[in-house]
Design an enzyme around this catalytic site. Sequence first.
Site, PDB file in Angstrom:
ATOM      1  N   LYS A 288       0.872  -1.279   0.006  1.00  0.00           N
ATOM      2  CA  LYS A 288      -0.160   0.023  -0.038  1.00  0.00           C
ATOM      3  C   LYS A 288       0.913   1.194  -0.007  1.00  0.00           C
ATOM      4  CE  LYS A 288      -4.499   0.925   0.407  1.00  0.00           C
ATOM      5  NZ  LYS A 288      -5.566   0.447  -0.237  1.00  0.00           N
TER       6      LYS A 288
ATOM      7  N   GLY B  91     -20.859   7.362   4.320  1.00  0.00           N
ATOM      8  CA  GLY B  91     -19.883   7.807   3.585  1.00  0.00           C
ATOM      9  C   GLY B  91     -20.068   7.473   2.080  1.00  0.00           C
TER      10      GLY B  91
HETATM   11  P1  NAD Z   1     -14.166   8.429  -1.197  1.00  0.00           P
HETATM   12  O1  NAD Z   1     -13.123   9.312  -0.674  1.00  0.00           O
HETATM   13  O2  NAD Z   1     -14.703   8.682  -2.573  1.00  0.00           O
HETATM   14  O3  NAD Z   1     -15.520   8.442  -0.158  1.00  0.00           O
HETATM   15  C1  NAD Z   1     -15.338   8.489   1.142  1.00  0.00           C
HETATM   16  C2  NAD Z   1     -16.636   9.510   1.475  1.00  0.00           C
HETATM   17  O4  NAD Z   1     -16.613   9.377   2.996  1.00  0.00           O
HETATM   18  C3  NAD Z   1     -16.492  11.008   1.337  1.00  0.00           C
HETATM   19  O5  NAD Z   1     -17.770  11.404   0.793  1.00  0.00           O
HETATM   20  C4  NAD Z   1     -16.150  11.650   2.710  1.00  0.00           C
HETATM   21  O6  NAD Z   1     -16.820  12.767   2.780  1.00  0.00           O
HETATM   22  C5  NAD Z   1     -16.858  10.527   3.674  1.00  0.00           C
HETATM   23  N1  NAD Z   1     -16.211  10.431   5.129  1.00  0.00           N
HETATM   24  C6  NAD Z   1     -15.128  10.621   5.295  1.00  0.00           C
HETATM   25  N2  NAD Z   1     -14.866  10.613   6.713  1.00  0.00           N
HETATM   26  C7  NAD Z   1     -16.198  10.407   7.208  1.00  0.00           C
HETATM   27  C8  NAD Z   1     -17.051   9.989   8.366  1.00  0.00           C
HETATM   28  N3  NAD Z   1     -16.268   9.946   9.519  1.00  0.00           N
HETATM   29  N4  NAD Z   1     -18.128   9.845   8.704  1.00  0.00           N
HETATM   30  C9  NAD Z   1     -18.964  10.115   7.434  1.00  0.00           C
HETATM   31  N5  NAD Z   1     -18.331  10.300   6.351  1.00  0.00           N
HETATM   32  C10 NAD Z   1     -17.082  10.307   6.025  1.00  0.00           C
HETATM   33  O7  NAD Z   1     -13.741   6.943  -0.976  1.00  0.00           O
HETATM   34  P2  NAD Z   1     -14.328   5.571  -1.529  1.00  0.00           P
HETATM   35  O8  NAD Z   1     -13.237   5.346  -2.556  1.00  0.00           O
HETATM   36  O9  NAD Z   1     -15.671   5.543  -1.560  1.00  0.00           O
HETATM   37  O10 NAD Z   1     -13.823   4.574  -0.245  1.00  0.00           O
HETATM   38  C11 NAD Z   1     -14.561   4.616   0.798  1.00  0.00           C
HETATM   39  C12 NAD Z   1     -13.833   3.342   1.854  1.00  0.00           C
HETATM   40  O11 NAD Z   1     -13.849   2.084   1.093  1.00  0.00           O
HETATM   41  C13 NAD Z   1     -12.490   3.527   2.342  1.00  0.00           C
HETATM   42  O12 NAD Z   1     -12.058   3.176   3.391  1.00  0.00           O
HETATM   43  C14 NAD Z   1     -11.683   2.824   1.058  1.00  0.00           C
HETATM   44  O13 NAD Z   1     -10.396   2.713   1.602  1.00  0.00           O
HETATM   45  C15 NAD Z   1     -12.545   1.720   0.989  1.00  0.00           C
HETATM   46  N6  NAD Z   1     -11.976   0.900  -0.324  1.00  0.00           N
HETATM   47  C16 NAD Z   1     -12.542   1.638  -1.439  1.00  0.00           C
HETATM   48  C17 NAD Z   1     -12.503   0.952  -2.695  1.00  0.00           C
HETATM   49  C18 NAD Z   1     -12.729   1.629  -3.946  1.00  0.00           C
HETATM   50  O14 NAD Z   1     -12.693   1.125  -4.942  1.00  0.00           O
HETATM   51  N7  NAD Z   1     -12.775   3.090  -3.981  1.00  0.00           N
HETATM   52  C19 NAD Z   1     -11.869  -0.229  -2.637  1.00  0.00           C
HETATM   53  C20 NAD Z   1     -11.831  -1.012  -1.606  1.00  0.00           C
HETATM   54  C21 NAD Z   1     -12.025  -0.439  -0.303  1.00  0.00           C
END
Ligand code: NAD
Length: 352
Positions: free
Chosen positions: A82, A184
């Site tokens: 990572k 989120g």
């Molecule tokens: P993103 O940044 O697009 O969206 C995250 C959202 O969460 C944002 O709208 C942000 O405002 C909100 N947020 C942040 N902190 C918050 C809190 N404390 N309470 C409520 N809302 C909050 O991220 P993403 O790509 O959608 O990923 C979300 C999670 O999933 C992350 O932990 C990421 O590591 C995990 N993940 C994502 C992917 C992917 O394909 N994008 C794959 C595996 C895991």
Amino acid sequence: MTVSLKSLIEGWEGIGVVSRYDQPTGSWIFIALHDDTLGMPTGGTRMKVYPSPALALQDAMRLAAGMTAKWAAVDLDFGGGKGVIAVPHILEGEERHGLLLRYGQLIESLNGSFGTGVDMGTTPEDMRVIKQATSRVHGVDPETGQTIDPGPFTARGVFAGMRAVVRQAFGTDDLTGRVVHIQGVGDVGAPLARMLKQAGARIVLSDLDTRRAESLAEALGNTEAFEPHTALEAPCDVYAPCAVGATLNAETIPELKCRAVVGSANNQLATREDADRLHERGILYGPDYIVNAGGAIAFGLRGRGIVDEQAIAQRIDGIDTSLTEILKESSASNESPVYAATRVVERKLGKK
Ligand code: NAD
């Protein structure tokens, strides 16, 4: 408890850490290489403001270990790694571009020891910039140069995982009328909300960005948006953490008003004991790295030359089957699904 870079590095069971201080932007770069038993350490790049460089490194290490488990669980020949870029503030324009290019050069200098893609705080467009300096990037079509967003693939996998968990918890995977709280609504949470809505679920949303949550709630219709600080107390059938990690901890678990937890966030459990806390409360937990593997599956398969959309979708939908097996095993042994999932990973890594 404060952590130091020294104690983290000395105490880590991974392969090692590559670090670089980026003078022009004042950012710390950490590439944590956890395990290469199955292949080249590969995992997304997170960009974020951290309270200290040590906490950024700790995040990179935990996320890298999660990637080892994820690749093993989905039978793809990549290892766990990572990238974390700890920025002093959110960077834009030339500053961001320069940092990403230097990050790409760093990856290139590792000669195939690390490959990356998007994670929280980075975008498919960022990957296009990194790709100018290294070929070790997933999510940019090598022929067209078009970027691919992993979010919808990950959302599809979470949806498949949710079906498995709901079936085990309620005896049917019919989502009609089930109340799902999505915390989120970004790249993963928003498409997940749309899929669930289409399947008849009732959605409750929360996001630190309250405007984002409200506008999605309005677009979906008949959907409530909660203030983020009260959201965990909202009664629901399924809590879907799709934002930050460690929302399941000694303080929050006693307050949860749900029957199951299934979401995309990495490292949802603050500590291993939190798996037992959930189990003791009768809350069924879909282990994060099993549930959120959809994007990794899509990019991993593409990296192996499989681009057929239907084949990719089918493989992602297979998360339902693999999670169902884990849930059955854990139900038979009356323990958290985390233990059965760990055994699957250990078997695949040849450790048991
Ligand atoms: P993103 O940044 O697009 O969206 C995250 C959202 O969460 C944002 O709208 C942000 O405002 C909100 N947020 C942040 N902190 C918050 C809190 N404390 N309470 C409520 N809302 C909050 O991220 P993403 O790509 O959608 O990923 C979300 C999670 O999933 C992350 O932990 C990421 O590591 C995990 N993940 C994502 C992917 C992917 O394909 N994008 C794959 C595996 C895991």
